[in-house]
Design a protein around this motif. Structure first.
Motif, PDB file in Angstrom:
ATOM      1  N   THR A 238       0.841  -1.203   0.000  1.00 41.10           N
ATOM      2  CA  THR A 238       0.000   0.000   0.000  1.00 41.10           C
ATOM      3  C   THR A 238       0.875   1.253   0.000  1.00 41.10           C
ATOM      4  O   THR A 238       0.605   2.205  -0.729  1.00 41.10           O
ATOM      5  CB  THR A 238      -0.927   0.006   1.240  1.00 41.10           C
ATOM      6  N   TYR A 239       1.952   1.259   0.807  1.00 39.52           N
ATOM      7  CA  TYR A 239       2.829   2.422   0.810  1.00 39.52           C
ATOM      8  C   TYR A 239       3.504   2.598  -0.553  1.00 39.52           C
ATOM      9  O   TYR A 239       3.688   3.712  -1.027  1.00 39.52           O
ATOM     10  CB  TYR A 239       3.870   2.311   1.938  1.00 39.52           C
ATOM     11  N   GLY A 240       3.856   1.454  -1.193  1.00 39.28           N
ATOM     12  CA  GLY A 240       4.451   1.527  -2.528  1.00 39.28           C
ATOM     13  C   GLY A 240       3.500   2.175  -3.527  1.00 39.28           C
ATOM     14  O   GLY A 240       3.938   2.857  -4.466  1.00 39.28           O
ATOM     15  N   SER A 241       2.197   2.004  -3.301  1.00 41.28           N
ATOM     16  CA  SER A 241       1.231   2.583  -4.236  1.00 41.28           C
ATOM     17  C   SER A 241       1.219   4.114  -4.152  1.00 41.28           C
ATOM     18  O   SER A 241       0.664   4.781  -5.007  1.00 41.28           O
ATOM     19  CB  SER A 241      -0.165   2.008  -3.978  1.00 41.28           C
ATOM     20  N   TYR A 242       1.816   4.656  -3.099  1.00 40.96           N
ATOM     21  CA  TYR A 242       1.916   6.129  -2.978  1.00 40.96           C
ATOM     22  C   TYR A 242       3.264   6.668  -3.459  1.00 40.96           C
ATOM     23  O   TYR A 242       3.495   7.865  -3.420  1.00 40.96           O
ATOM     24  CB  TYR A 242       1.727   6.568  -1.516  1.00 40.96           C
ATOM     25  N   PHE A 243       4.175   5.780  -3.862  1.00 40.53           N
ATOM     26  CA  PHE A 243       5.492   6.249  -4.327  1.00 40.53           C
ATOM     27  C   PHE A 243       5.338   7.020  -5.631  1.00 40.53           C
ATOM     28  O   PHE A 243       4.493   6.673  -6.465  1.00 40.53           O
ATOM     29  CB  PHE A 243       6.429   5.056  -4.608  1.00 40.53           C
ATOM     30  N   SER A 244       6.184   8.015  -5.839  1.00 44.19           N
ATOM     31  CA  SER A 244       6.149   8.710  -7.125  1.00 44.19           C
ATOM     32  C   SER A 244       6.951   7.874  -8.128  1.00 44.19           C
ATOM     33  O   SER A 244       7.673   6.960  -7.740  1.00 44.19           O
ATOM     34  CB  SER A 244       6.760  10.103  -6.990  1.00 44.19           C
ATOM     35  N   ASN A 245       6.816   8.207  -9.406  1.00 46.81           N
ATOM     36  CA  ASN A 245       7.531   7.418 -10.410  1.00 46.81           C
ATOM     37  C   ASN A 245       9.033   7.626 -10.337  1.00 46.81           C
ATOM     38  O   ASN A 245       9.789   6.914 -10.967  1.00 46.81           O
ATOM     39  CB  ASN A 245       7.019   7.764 -11.813  1.00 46.81           C
ATOM     40  N   ARG A 246       9.472   8.612  -9.564  1.00 44.24           N
ATOM     41  CA  ARG A 246      10.909   8.854  -9.451  1.00 44.24           C
ATOM     42  C   ARG A 246      11.541   8.093  -8.287  1.00 44.24           C
ATOM     43  O   ARG A 246      12.751   8.014  -8.169  1.00 44.24           O
ATOM     44  CB  ARG A 246      11.177  10.354  -9.281  1.00 44.24           C
ATOM     45  N   THR A 247      10.714   7.539  -7.405  1.00 50.45           N
ATOM     46  CA  THR A 247      11.280   6.852  -6.232  1.00 50.45           C
ATOM     47  C   THR A 247      12.120   5.647  -6.659  1.00 50.45           C
ATOM     48  O   THR A 247      11.698   4.866  -7.513  1.00 50.45           O
ATOM     49  CB  THR A 247      10.136   6.366  -5.308  1.00 50.45           C
TER      50      THR A 247
END
Ligand code: PFF
Length: 450
Positions: A238-247
């Motif tokens: 779930t936290y990964g789903s909030y990552f930006s594409n630059r993370t």
């Protein structure tokens, strides 16, 4: 976090790390790691734990992050999106059951932290001898209403934060608090190294006696690795789903694991020298840290200040972990069952209050009520950490290694080729072969099947 395509995203790299570390660092490092290491023979447990973190933990953490960021969904939605016709979304149910069990028993220990915070402020921890602290913990934890009251208060605080969606406030707070906690742990570490039992304590923790490495130690170390990294139940997905594409997924997973593991090792360096100095058995179980820490504080100048600060920081660290596990169930109720956030939070808290109360009373009036030799508290702790989380992790790694489209993996791990990831092949190899078979083998050997 900032809004983007209707889904919040972390604005900065620090935001990503602070939040994943906020979930990972908590009672698992400071309370559970020392007691598990203490009951499982110290050094051998530590070595096994480190192997599980680096060989299984980091790759599975990468898998959760990449599945989450690719699907921008919770664990159910993610598997449904990736394999619409299969049964893979049922992995999500393991996560729901695990998160409810963990929230229930974790809140009891967070409640103990609140009691010790209260006792610190009111001078109740200014006792004289180790046996006084032992008696104090036993009389508190076996009394029925106080642990129950603190469990319910802790769950209410968690409820108020989650329902108002003010996690961001807590995240900001833990950005400041976690580094302070780290510094305080370092100071206590130095203090412990000067204790008379330091050599024995360090020997217990760092010099492995491999004859102690049996299947139960392996199972315990594997469970501790998953529990400590908040892995296998969909929290990190779930936290990964909030990552930006630059993370940078691999770097974030590695940093989270390194910071989390350092906190556990620091806790060990603080606790075990003190255990040997005060002549207490390392195999005390869940009471260990609550009996040792007050002894340590009591020997320091300004002990009230140290103990108040420490238990306050531990309370915040617990809260940032329970917020993250609540999010698994709440995302399920809101995104899959279309409940309002308010209703979902109420249901989550109500279930945790019922089971949390039973766990709180497991040390008192319900102490004789056991299932397979475990009280409800210890059953929830054992089943969630040693069975459900590794099982979830095994399925996630199998899925990522064998069924997830290679292009998706490459895009996610390298950000469409923007980064060169030196450990790329090792991560895939672990997800495909080592992690799923390794977890299976530990399960089989703990059941005496191999
Ligand atoms: N990792 C947390 C700790 O070590 O205290 C516990 C935890 C948090 C487990 C969130 C699972 C979870 F989803």
């Amino acid at each position: 976090m900032q809004q983007n395509n209707n889904r919040a995203q972390f604005a900065t790299r620090l935001g990503v790390i602070a939040t994943t570390v906020g979930s990972a660092v908590g009672l698992g490092n400071i309370w559970r790691f020392p007691y598990e290491a203490g009951t499982h023979g110290g050094g051998a447990f530590l070595i096994a734990y480190l192997c599980f973190i680096f060989i299984f933990g980091i790759p599975i953490l990468c898998a959760e992050f990449m599945i989450g960021r690719h699907t921008r969904s919770n664990i159910f939605g993610a598997f449904r999106q990736l394999k619409p016709t299969g049964h893979w979304h049922h992995v999500g149910y393991i996560g729901i059951v695990a998160s409810m069990m963990i929230l229930s028993f974790y809140s009891v220990v967070a409640g103990w932290t609140m009691e010790y915070l209260y006792q610190s402020v009111t001078g109740g921890l200014l006792l004289a001898s180790p046996s006084d602290f032992d008696k104090q913990f036993v009389s508190f934890s076996t009394s029925n209403w106080r642990p129950l009251m603190w469990t319910l208060i802790f769950l209410s605080v968690n409820f108020l934060i989650v329902i108002r969606g003010v996690q961001k406030g807590i995240e900001k707070m833990s950005n400041i608090m976690m580094p302070i906690l780290f510094v305080i742990l370092l100071i206590f570490c130095v203090n412990s190294l000067f204790m008379p039992g330091a050599a024995d304590g360090l020997k217990f923790l760092f010099s492995p006696d491999f004859s102690k490495l049996d299947s139960q130690v392996l199972l315990g170390a594997m469970g501790q690795a998953f529990f400590s990294l908040s892995l296998g139940l969909g929290t990190m997905l779930t936290y990964g789903s909030y990552f930006s594409n630059r993370t940078h997924i691999v770097r974030s997973a590695t940093t989270t694991a390194l910071l989390d593991t350092s906190v556990a090792i620091l806790a060990g360096i603080i606790i075990f020298p003190a255990v040997f100095s005060f002549g207490i058995s390392p195999a005390q179980g869940p009471a260990l840290v609550f009996e040792i820490l007050p002894n340590i504080f009591n020997q320091l100048p300004y002990s009230v200040v140290w103990s108040t600060l420490f238990f306050f920081l531990l309370f915040i660290a617990s809260l940032s972990s329970t917020i993250s596990m609540s999010e698994v169930t709440i995302a399920f109720f809101t995104e899959e069952k279309k409940m309002s956030r308010k209703k979902a939070t109420i249901v989550n808290t109500a279930i945790a209050m019922v089971f949390g109360s039973i766990c709180a009373l497991s040390f008192g009036i319900l102490g004789d009520f056991t299932i397979c030799g475990h009280t409800v508290f210890s059953l929830f702790d054992y089943v969630s950490s040693n069975i459900l989380l590794p099982l979830g992790g095994m399925l996630i790694s199998f899925f990522a290694g064998w069924l997830l489209d290679r292009d998706i993996i490459r895009q996610q791990l390298t950000n469409k080729g923007a980064f060169k990831v030196y450990t790329y092949k090792a991560i895939i190899f672990s997800l495909k072969f080592i992690a799923p078979t390794g977890i299976l083998l530990v399960f089989l050997s703990s059941l005496n099947l191999i």
